[in-house]
Design an enzyme around this catalytic site. Structure first.
Site, short mmCIF file in Angstrom:
data_model
loop_
_atom_site.label_atom_id
_atom_site.label_comp_id
_atom_site.label_asym_id
_atom_site.label_seq_id
_atom_site.Cartn_x
_atom_site.Cartn_y
_atom_site.Cartn_z
N GLU A 90 35.96 26.96 28.86
CA GLU A 90 35.48 26.00 29.85
C GLU A 90 35.56 24.57 29.32
OE1 GLU A 90 31.56 27.98 29.86
OE2 GLU A 90 30.74 25.97 29.74
N CYS A 103 34.54 17.02 27.90
CA CYS A 103 34.00 17.82 26.79
C CYS A 103 34.92 19.02 26.61
CB CYS A 103 32.58 18.27 27.14
SG CYS A 103 31.85 19.36 25.92
N CYS A 110 32.11 31.75 19.36
CA CYS A 110 31.74 30.97 18.16
C CYS A 110 31.03 31.90 17.19
CB CYS A 110 30.81 29.82 18.56
SG CYS A 110 30.35 28.78 17.17
N CYS A 114 24.24 30.34 16.62
CA CYS A 114 22.93 29.69 16.75
C CYS A 114 22.11 30.44 17.81
CB CYS A 114 23.10 28.23 17.14
SG CYS A 114 24.14 27.35 15.97
N CYS A 117 22.07 29.23 21.68
CA CYS A 117 23.32 28.79 22.32
C CYS A 117 24.05 29.93 23.02
CB CYS A 117 24.22 28.17 21.25
SG CYS A 117 25.85 27.73 21.86
N CYS A 338 26.35 24.32 27.14
CA CYS A 338 27.48 24.78 26.34
C CYS A 338 27.74 26.29 26.48
CB CYS A 338 27.11 24.40 24.90
SG CYS A 338 28.09 25.06 23.61
#
Ligand code: SAH
Ligand code: SF4
Length: 377
Positions: A90, A103, A110, A114, A117, A338
């Site tokens: 995205e 962005c 990922c 975290c 997130c 995000c």
């Protein structure tokens, strides 16, 4: 097929010369791509048929297939793309008083993981190539050309899905392509790369001689809270992270932005703010704190800090001599945190199948319209 946006100008010169053509052809190709934003090799009318064929055989203009376009009330627009290997990414378009920013996503998923997130919920499948990252910006520039002729992407934030410094070389190649003065020429000072704190890469970045801004996702004033939120802190604890930041500041004399998401009861108390003041005091002149109201993600237990916690935190930092701002939110009504659009899309698809979801059908119609408009521009 390789994205046409993968090559730097120097790479184009090499490619074109290797095939027996003159170097200036590379500049012509580059101009078609980044000044005229063409999306079809046939539009490159000052190139011979042979060169156009060579390009068509080796590169694709459309490494991204648009799936969903969602526009929020504040005009923030999210784009969900399918890559050639069917993975989803995205990209977000945002309007500010100072310009238009994009962005970009740098990885599929990922691995930093975290706790707060949405991107970290999906382990990394692979790194994006430089050309796939540039393509996100070019797609949106063409979308603007279509919807708002004359509007230009003026700022970039490398804050989408993924850890940019875990895909360092491709991200550097991306930065050099979009920053090149004969290309899109987006000023380095208008570009910000955000990292979760990979200390060795911060040191490397300090030596690149590029004026791109650095943002560090701090989110905590001490190791205890940071390790709880971000397991990367076990690998690079704050002492090591700050050593690298000091070195970055020594070498570049550039400001560092510290991102700090405000999570209710976890990191948002006045004593946390006081600890943060003490931590940043030695670099107060070049430190800038961005307080980010947490964007809740359904899969985790955290809540956004109430406004009075944010206000008190802000006041404590300011009184302590630390520059700070509360980040304006963009597109909260469209799952703009995000990685959220992508994770919600994948979840809905799994639960119901896209055809059963009215909202997705609407979005799909919008996407098809955007695709028609953009790819034929
Ligand atoms: N991986 C990089 C860049 C992508 S994340 C990094 O972590 O810095 C960009 C920013 O969004 C980071 O500061 C990240 O911590 C923050 N973020 C992630 N999830 C969020 C959420 N749900 N609400 C608000 N900010 C979030
Ligand atoms: Fe990865 Fe950044 Fe999300 Fe952490 S905040 S999981 S590093 S994208």
């Amino acid at each position: 097929m390789k994205s046409i946006y993968s090559l730097s100008l120097a790479d184009w010169v090499q490619f074109i010369e290797e095939h027996g053509y003159k170097a200036y052809r590379a500049t012509q190709i580059w101009e078609w791509l980044y000044q005229h934003h063409v999306s079809d090799v046939e539009a490159m009318t000052n190139l011979s048929k042979e060169i156009r064929q060579l390009i068509a055989e080796n590169f694709t203009f459309n490494p991204l297939e648009i799936q969903i376009v969602q526009q929020a009330e504040d005009q923030t627009t999210k784009f969900l793309f399918k890559l050639q290997d069917q993975n989803m990414i995205e990209t977000v378009l945002m309007y500010h008083h100072y310009g238009i920013s994009v962005c970009v996503t740098t990885q599929i998923g990922c691995n930093i993981g975290c706790k707060f997130c949405a991107s970290g919920l999906i382990p990394k499948q692979r790194d994006l190539e430089a050309g796939e990252i540039v393509a996100q910006v070019m797609f949106i520039q063409r979308y603007l050309d279509e919807h708002q002729p004359g509007a230009k992407v003026s700022h970039l934030v490398v804050m989408g899905i993924g850890e940019p410094f875990d895909n360092y070389d491709n991200v550097m190649q991306f930065l050099r392509i979009v920053n090149h003065d004969k290309g899109l020429a987006i000023g380095a000072r208008h570009i910000t790369v955000s990292t979760s704190g990979l200390a060795p890469k911060i040191r490397q970045f300090a030596r690149e001689g590029i004026q791109v801004n650095l943002a560090v996702s701090l989110h905590a004033p001490n190791n205890e809270v940071r390790s709880y939120l971000m397991r990367i802190n076990n690998k690079y604890p704050m002492e090591e992270l700050f050593d690298a930041i000091y070195e970055y500041i020594d070498l570049t004399n550039r400001r560092v932005t510290f991102e700090y998401i405000m999570i209710d009861g976890v990191n948002d108390q006045v004593h946390h703010a006081e600890e943060l003041v003490a931590l940043l005091k030695p670099i107060a002149k070049l430190a800038y704190v961005n307080l980010i109201p947490y964007n809740p993600v359904v899969e985790n237990p955290f809540e956004r800090s109430p406004q009075d916690h944010i206000d008190q935190f802000f006041d404590t930092l300011m009184k302590g001599g630390i520059n700070c701002v509360v980040r304006k939110e963009h597109g909260t009504d469209i799952e703009a945190a995000c990685g959220q659009l992508r994770s919600q899309y994948l979840k809905r698809q799994k639960e119901a199948g896209p055809a059963n979801n009215r909202r997705q059908r609407v979005n799909r119609r919008q996407a098809i319209k955007a695709k028609r408009q953009v790819s034929h521009s």
